[in-house]
Design a protein around this motif. Structure first.
Motif, mmCIF file in Angstrom:
data_model
loop_
_atom_site.group_PDB
_atom_site.id
_atom_site.type_symbol
_atom_site.label_atom_id
_atom_site.label_comp_id
_atom_site.label_asym_id
_atom_site.label_seq_id
_atom_site.Cartn_x
_atom_site.Cartn_y
_atom_site.Cartn_z
ATOM 1 N N LEU A 254 0.819 -1.309 0.210
ATOM 2 C CA LEU A 254 0.130 0.025 0.010
ATOM 3 C C LEU A 254 0.849 1.385 -0.002
ATOM 4 O O LEU A 254 0.443 2.245 -0.752
ATOM 5 C CB LEU A 254 -1.035 -0.083 1.283
ATOM 6 C CG LEU A 254 -2.308 -1.082 0.971
ATOM 7 C CD1 LEU A 254 -2.943 -0.787 2.435
ATOM 8 C CD2 LEU A 254 -2.968 -0.548 -0.156
ATOM 9 N N LEU A 255 2.039 1.228 0.647
ATOM 10 C CA LEU A 255 2.939 2.547 0.522
ATOM 11 C C LEU A 255 3.161 2.996 -0.768
ATOM 12 O O LEU A 255 3.637 4.009 -0.969
ATOM 13 C CB LEU A 255 3.844 2.149 1.542
ATOM 14 C CG LEU A 255 3.849 2.279 2.975
ATOM 15 C CD1 LEU A 255 5.208 1.716 3.605
ATOM 16 C CD2 LEU A 255 3.405 3.629 3.312
ATOM 17 N N GLY B 233 0.773 6.792 4.671
ATOM 18 C CA GLY B 233 1.028 6.157 6.091
ATOM 19 C C GLY B 233 -0.186 6.389 6.970
ATOM 20 O O GLY B 233 -0.815 5.282 7.614
ATOM 21 N N THR B 234 -0.784 7.352 6.891
ATOM 22 C CA THR B 234 -1.953 7.549 7.742
ATOM 23 C C THR B 234 -3.236 6.918 7.367
ATOM 24 O O THR B 234 -3.838 6.277 8.143
ATOM 25 C CB THR B 234 -2.290 9.387 7.760
ATOM 26 O OG1 THR B 234 -1.253 10.072 8.020
ATOM 27 C CG2 THR B 234 -3.608 9.621 8.479
ATOM 28 N N THR B 235 -3.336 6.860 6.050
ATOM 29 C CA THR B 235 -4.646 5.990 5.407
ATOM 30 C C THR B 235 -4.387 4.531 5.640
ATOM 31 O O THR B 235 -5.221 3.780 6.239
ATOM 32 C CB THR B 235 -4.867 6.252 4.076
ATOM 33 O OG1 THR B 235 -4.879 7.787 3.892
ATOM 34 C CG2 THR B 235 -5.846 5.604 3.406
ATOM 35 N N SER C 269 3.647 5.650 16.282
ATOM 36 C CA SER C 269 4.569 4.308 16.467
ATOM 37 C C SER C 269 4.613 3.788 15.012
ATOM 38 O O SER C 269 5.753 3.160 14.389
ATOM 39 C CB SER C 269 3.805 3.175 17.323
ATOM 40 O OG SER C 269 4.154 3.665 18.753
ATOM 41 N N PHE C 270 3.444 3.639 14.524
ATOM 42 C CA PHE C 270 3.406 3.151 12.934
ATOM 43 C C PHE C 270 4.161 4.045 12.035
ATOM 44 O O PHE C 270 5.147 3.294 11.239
ATOM 45 C CB PHE C 270 1.776 3.283 12.458
ATOM 46 C CG PHE C 270 1.825 2.773 11.072
ATOM 47 C CD1 PHE C 270 1.662 1.646 11.002
ATOM 48 C CD2 PHE C 270 1.853 3.707 9.836
ATOM 49 C CE1 PHE C 270 1.525 1.165 9.555
ATOM 50 C CE2 PHE C 270 1.496 3.122 8.740
ATOM 51 C CZ PHE C 270 1.457 1.868 8.549
ATOM 52 N N GLY D 231 3.935 7.588 0.136
ATOM 53 C CA GLY D 231 2.910 7.929 1.182
ATOM 54 C C GLY D 231 3.167 7.860 2.516
ATOM 55 O O GLY D 231 2.716 8.020 3.497
ATOM 56 N N ALA D 232 4.502 7.268 2.642
ATOM 57 C CA ALA D 232 5.127 6.942 4.083
ATOM 58 C C ALA D 232 5.119 8.089 4.917
ATOM 59 O O ALA D 232 4.827 7.945 6.049
ATOM 60 C CB ALA D 232 6.589 6.545 3.695
ATOM 61 N N ALA D 233 5.251 9.417 4.540
ATOM 62 C CA ALA D 233 5.197 10.408 5.572
ATOM 63 C C ALA D 233 3.954 10.921 5.815
ATOM 64 O O ALA D 233 3.376 11.255 7.034
ATOM 65 C CB ALA D 233 5.921 11.647 4.805
ATOM 66 N N GLY D 234 2.692 10.550 5.031
ATOM 67 C CA GLY D 234 1.497 11.125 5.464
ATOM 68 C C GLY D 234 0.680 10.162 6.042
ATOM 69 O O GLY D 234 -0.129 9.947 6.704
#
Length: 81
Positions: free
Chosen positions: A33-34, A39-41, A58-59, A78-81
Motif C-alpha cells: 500500500l505504501l 501512511g496515515t490512511t 508508532s506506526f 505515502g510513507a510520510a502522510g
C-alpha cells in the motif's frame, strides 16, 4: 519513582518495540500500500479493519526504521502522510 523506571517514555526504543510486532504482522500489506497510499490512511485501515492498537506515531516510526528486505527503509510515496 520505581514506576517511572518500569514504564518507558515516548521515543524510547523499548516503548516503540512493544507495538512493532503487531505492526510487523501486516508488513506485506503495508509495503504494497505504501506505493500508492499515505501512511496515515494505511494506519487508519489497519486500525479499523484489523483492530491495530499501535498509535499512528508508532506506526510512522516503524515505517521509517524497518528495512524492506534488502532495499532499505519501508518508505513509499505515502510513507510520510
Amino acid at each position: 519513582m520505581a514506576d517511572q523506571e518500569l514504564v518507558p517514555g515516548p521515543g524510547q526504543p523499548a516503548a516503540e518495540q512493544l507495538t512493532w510486532p503487531e505492526i510487523e504482522e501486516h508488513r506485506d500489506y503495508i509495503k504494497q500500500l505504501l506505493e500508492t497510499t499515505t501512511g496515515t490512511t494505511i494506519h487508519q485501515c489497519l486500525r479499523d479493519e484489523q483492530k491495530l492498537k499501535a498509535s499512528l506515531a508508532s506506526f510512522r516510526r516503524w515505517v521509517q526504521r524497518e528495512p524492506a528486505g534488502r532495499g532499505g527503509p519501508l518508505e513509499g510515496h505515502g510513507a510520510a502522510g
